[in-house]
Design a protein around this motif. Structure first.
Motif, mmCIF file in Angstrom:
data_model
loop_
_atom_site.group_PDB
_atom_site.id
_atom_site.type_symbol
_atom_site.label_atom_id
_atom_site.label_comp_id
_atom_site.label_asym_id
_atom_site.label_seq_id
_atom_site.Cartn_x
_atom_site.Cartn_y
_atom_site.Cartn_z
ATOM 1 N N ASP A 440 92.448 39.992 91.118
ATOM 2 C CA ASP A 440 92.145 41.379 91.056
ATOM 3 C C ASP A 440 92.801 42.103 90.008
ATOM 4 O OD1 ASP A 440 94.793 42.806 91.891
ATOM 5 O OD2 ASP A 440 94.461 40.974 93.224
ATOM 6 N N VAL A 441 92.504 43.351 89.908
ATOM 7 C CA VAL A 441 92.668 44.151 88.518
ATOM 8 C C VAL A 441 94.396 44.555 88.644
ATOM 9 C CG1 VAL A 441 92.276 46.322 89.754
ATOM 10 C CG2 VAL A 441 92.169 46.490 87.455
ATOM 11 N N GLY A 442 94.852 44.640 89.730
ATOM 12 C CA GLY A 442 96.297 44.769 89.970
ATOM 13 C C GLY A 442 97.184 43.445 89.474
ATOM 14 N N ALA A 443 96.598 42.340 89.929
ATOM 15 C CA ALA A 443 97.369 41.123 89.934
ATOM 16 C C ALA A 443 97.260 40.913 88.204
ATOM 17 C CB ALA A 443 96.967 39.972 90.483
ATOM 18 N N LYS A 444 96.048 41.246 87.584
ATOM 19 C CA LYS A 444 95.728 41.181 86.389
ATOM 20 C C LYS A 444 96.775 41.712 85.388
ATOM 21 C CE LYS A 444 90.813 40.224 86.145
ATOM 22 N NZ LYS A 444 89.328 40.661 85.628
ATOM 23 N N TYR A 445 96.963 43.089 85.860
ATOM 24 C CA TYR A 445 97.795 43.767 84.839
ATOM 25 C C TYR A 445 99.563 43.085 85.113
ATOM 26 C CZ TYR A 445 100.344 47.909 83.046
ATOM 27 O OH TYR A 445 100.802 48.855 82.309
ATOM 28 N N GLU A 446 99.804 42.874 85.922
ATOM 29 C CA GLU A 446 100.967 41.894 86.186
ATOM 30 C C GLU A 446 101.077 40.637 85.245
ATOM 31 O OE1 GLU A 446 101.679 41.278 90.188
ATOM 32 O OE2 GLU A 446 102.765 43.185 90.588
ATOM 33 N N ILE A 447 99.715 39.960 85.368
ATOM 34 C CA ILE A 447 99.732 38.855 84.194
ATOM 35 C C ILE A 447 99.717 38.991 82.973
ATOM 36 C CG2 ILE A 447 98.130 37.019 83.955
ATOM 37 C CD1 ILE A 447 98.096 36.521 86.898
ATOM 38 N N TYR A 448 99.055 40.182 82.471
ATOM 39 C CA TYR A 448 99.193 40.634 81.150
ATOM 40 C C TYR A 448 100.428 41.020 80.754
ATOM 41 C CZ TYR A 448 93.834 41.171 81.990
ATOM 42 O OH TYR A 448 92.589 41.179 82.012
ATOM 43 N N SER A 449 101.307 41.665 81.457
ATOM 44 C CA SER A 449 102.765 42.009 81.488
ATOM 45 C C SER A 449 103.434 40.698 81.016
ATOM 46 C CB SER A 449 103.190 42.814 82.414
ATOM 47 O OG SER A 449 102.634 44.111 82.600
ATOM 48 N N ILE A 450 103.107 39.458 81.831
ATOM 49 C CA ILE A 450 103.866 38.424 81.681
ATOM 50 C C ILE A 450 103.682 37.702 80.249
ATOM 51 C CG2 ILE A 450 104.383 36.102 82.263
ATOM 52 C CD1 ILE A 450 103.809 37.096 85.253
ATOM 53 N N ILE A 451 102.345 37.707 80.030
ATOM 54 C CA ILE A 451 101.764 37.227 78.558
ATOM 55 C C ILE A 451 102.295 38.264 77.219
ATOM 56 C CG2 ILE A 451 99.818 37.109 77.112
ATOM 57 C CD1 ILE A 451 98.148 36.600 79.793
ATOM 58 N N ASN A 452 102.509 39.448 77.507
ATOM 59 C CA ASN A 452 103.265 40.226 76.601
ATOM 60 C C ASN A 452 104.496 40.133 76.143
ATOM 61 O OD1 ASN A 452 100.626 41.550 75.775
ATOM 62 N ND2 ASN A 452 101.160 43.528 77.036
ATOM 63 N N ASP A 453 105.191 39.718 77.464
ATOM 64 C CA ASP A 453 106.665 39.436 77.450
ATOM 65 C C ASP A 453 106.923 38.147 76.704
ATOM 66 O OD1 ASP A 453 107.259 41.746 78.830
ATOM 67 O OD2 ASP A 453 107.402 40.772 80.836
ATOM 68 N N LEU A 454 105.969 36.994 76.752
ATOM 69 C CA LEU A 454 105.987 35.920 76.128
ATOM 70 C C LEU A 454 105.902 35.938 74.827
ATOM 71 C CD1 LEU A 454 104.138 33.709 78.754
ATOM 72 C CD2 LEU A 454 106.760 33.401 78.346
ATOM 73 N N ALA A 455 104.897 36.788 74.380
ATOM 74 C CA ALA A 455 104.546 36.891 73.035
ATOM 75 C C ALA A 455 105.743 37.623 72.354
ATOM 76 C CB ALA A 455 103.384 37.944 72.823
ATOM 77 N N MET A 456 106.361 38.933 72.998
ATOM 78 C CA MET A 456 107.657 39.599 72.607
ATOM 79 C C MET A 456 108.706 38.726 72.206
ATOM 80 S SD MET A 456 106.453 42.600 71.887
ATOM 81 C CE MET A 456 108.037 43.335 71.616
ATOM 82 N N ALA A 457 108.976 37.519 72.978
ATOM 83 C CA ALA A 457 109.851 36.625 73.015
ATOM 84 C C ALA A 457 109.615 35.661 71.868
ATOM 85 C CB ALA A 457 109.919 35.885 74.381
ATOM 86 N N GLY A 458 108.422 35.782 71.058
ATOM 87 C CA GLY A 458 108.309 34.962 69.976
ATOM 88 C C GLY A 458 107.203 33.664 70.083
#
Length: 511
Positions: A440-458
């Motif tokens: 669902d759209v709410g859980a998607k947003y949380e998973i997108y945030s996790i993906i972004n955090d991983l990218a920000m960690a290099g």
């Protein structure tokens, strides 16, 4: 005013430690398409399993009225006899059997124990014609695509003289064309007077086909909307689902992209069974540190085959080409060597390949990195518990306990467990294959945030998705594939759906 065909009153269903449904009410009119929306874990599938008899009468409280008669279904067969047929998200077809055998499995046309194959074949042809399939009834289900398999499931439902068709995430595994065909078929059935309940996280599809929408949140009925009268929009549905406005579908991120550190050059892969069939043709891709790279393509373009062949050659035969990491050539000859050299792969099939559903959350999270919680090949149970509790908190996995079986959780929470497993392995390159499918759209947003955090960690992220808005919203750069080849490469700034679709349908770029 349309007659009510189905009414579910004050349905309450509990599992150990969890109240999945609490006084849920649902009314469906004759001849309408009624959508059921809500976040993962809201209780949608549970409610439909109560209705269809998967959860028998006595295991829940409340009443079910179908055509004004109280129903107390003890099993699926009893609900099907009244014309209530459910098609689950995981298709219930047997790949090695023919289309005809699958359609009439358990409902065989027989006399004195002998199946009449002539009538079976004739009726199968009639049913296939109704759903727009031209395949022979003798074709093995394994030999047709997922979109056509979904239509076979619907033909199977029609063979049971369906009056109320329930579809749980019917387009989750389909490409845009197959999804469009299925939705058009639903609208055609509606014209013929059939009622349908559809569960879907694709809100644009809901908005297009549904007459009414019931929204569940945390196991309770929030509201029922009339799509036309209430002027329903996607944002309106989302507000009901998550309890607040979700202004941005994709979290903001300021990319910090470093140098190229991962490259695949001139990659060729042949089919594992048909050794003369080339599946991946001379593919070259690169990923920079902190970069989210997307792969777009229609179903059958070779995206998953490419990902799996890179990840420890877990797909394909006669694989040739080179892989470079940090400027040096590396060999990923098996999955273990790929993991040991900093690679992780989140499969598109979380239930089949991503998780062991019978094991608990704790065991699933540590599964790919047992060496980190072991000493001299002996597991440190206390360390395992600490790791599982840490990731449960960090990724906000909704569960009463880390000892809950993975199979008992919603799709979004299962996906968080898969991500936890691979994040714990501390990869440098993370391949995400359809990371938000059926979520669902709410859980998607949380998973997108996790993906972004991983990218920000290099970390370097390679993201495969069939949803073009998702790629456009998340990726810094997108490769496009068709027929096993790269047909285009676009930056975030120049990418749009039209450009991606153009590349998705063109032939290989010749260098």
């Amino acid at each position: 005013m349309s007659k009510i065909i189905l009414e579910m009153r004050n349905i309450t269903k509990e599992f150990p430690g969890v109240k999945a449904l609490e006084n849920v009410n649902l009314k469906v009119k004759e001849g309408e398409i009624h959508a059921l929306c809500g976040e993962n874990g809201a209780g949608k599938s549970t409610l439909m399993k109560v209705l269809s008899g998967v959860y028998p009468h006595g295991s829940y409280t409340g009443d079910i009225l179908f055509k004004d008669s109280v129903c107390e279904f003890k099993n699926i067969k009893q609900s099907e006899e009244l014309g209530i047929v459910i098609i689950h998200q995981e298709l219930a077809l047997i790949p090695e059997l023919s289309i005809a055998e699958n359609i009439f499995l358990g409902n065989e046309i027989a006399s004195k124990g002998v199946i009449n194959w002539n009538i079976t074949t004739m009726k199968t042809r009639e049913l296939l014609q109704k759903v727009g399939l031209t395949e022979s009834p003798n074709t093995k289900v394994d030999d047709i695509g997922v979109g056509k398999q979904q239509l076979v499931e619907i033909a199977k439902a029609l063979s049971k003289e369906v009056k109320l068709l329930i579809l749980d995430e019917p387009t989750a595994s389909l490409n845009e064309d197959d999804s469009e065909n299925l939705l058009n078929l639903l609208l055609e059935f509606k014209k013929q007077g059939m009622s349908a309940i559809i569960i879907s996280h694709k809100l644009n599809e809901i908005e297009r086909v549904a007459d009414s929408i019931t929204i569940l949140r945390d196991g309770q009925t929030i509201e029922t909307l009339d799509v036309k009268k209430d002027n329903v929009t996607e944002d309106r549905i989302i507000k009901g689902m998550v309890g607040r406005d979700l202004t941005n579908r994709y979290p903001e991120r300021t990319p910090k992209i470093g140098e190229t550190f991962f490259e695949v050059k001139n990659w060729n892969v042949y089919h594992p069974l048909h050794s003369d069939r080339k599946v991946i043709d001379d593919v070259t891709i690169s990923i920079r540190k902190g970069e989210i790279v997307g792969i777009a393509g229609l179903m059958g373009a070779g995206r998953t085959e490419l990902a799996m062949s890179i990840f420890g050659k877990s797909y394909g035969k006669k694989i040739t080409g080179q892989v470079f990491k940090d400027g040096a050539e590396v060999e990923f000859n098996d999955v273990t060597s790929a993991i040991n050299q900093g690679m992780a792969y989140v499969s598109e099939d979380r239930k089949g390949n991503g998780l062991i559903l019978m094991d608990d959350i704790r065991q699933n999270i540590t599964l790919a990195s047992l060496d980190k919680i072991s000493k001299q090949s002996i597991l440190d149970k206390n360390k395992e518990i600490m790791v599982a509790e840490e990731y449960k908190k960090k990724l906000r996995i909704k569960t009463p306990s880390i000892y809950q079986k993975a199979g008992n959780l919603s799709g979004g929470n299962q996906q968080k467990i898969v991500l936890s497993k691979w994040i714990f392995s501390e990869p440098d390159i993370l391949i995400l294959d359809e990371p938000t499918r059926g979520i669902d759209v709410g859980a998607k947003y949380e998973i997108y945030s996790i993906i972004n955090d991983l990218a920000m960690a290099g970390k370097g992220i390679l993201m495969i998705s069939s949803e073009l808005p998702e790629l456009l919203g998340m990726c810094d750069r997108i490769y496009v594939m068709n027929e096993g080849s790269i047909t285009g490469e676009v930056t975030k700034e120049e990418a749009n759906q039209e450009k991606l679709m153009t590349y998705m349908t063109k032939s290989k770029v010749r260098r």
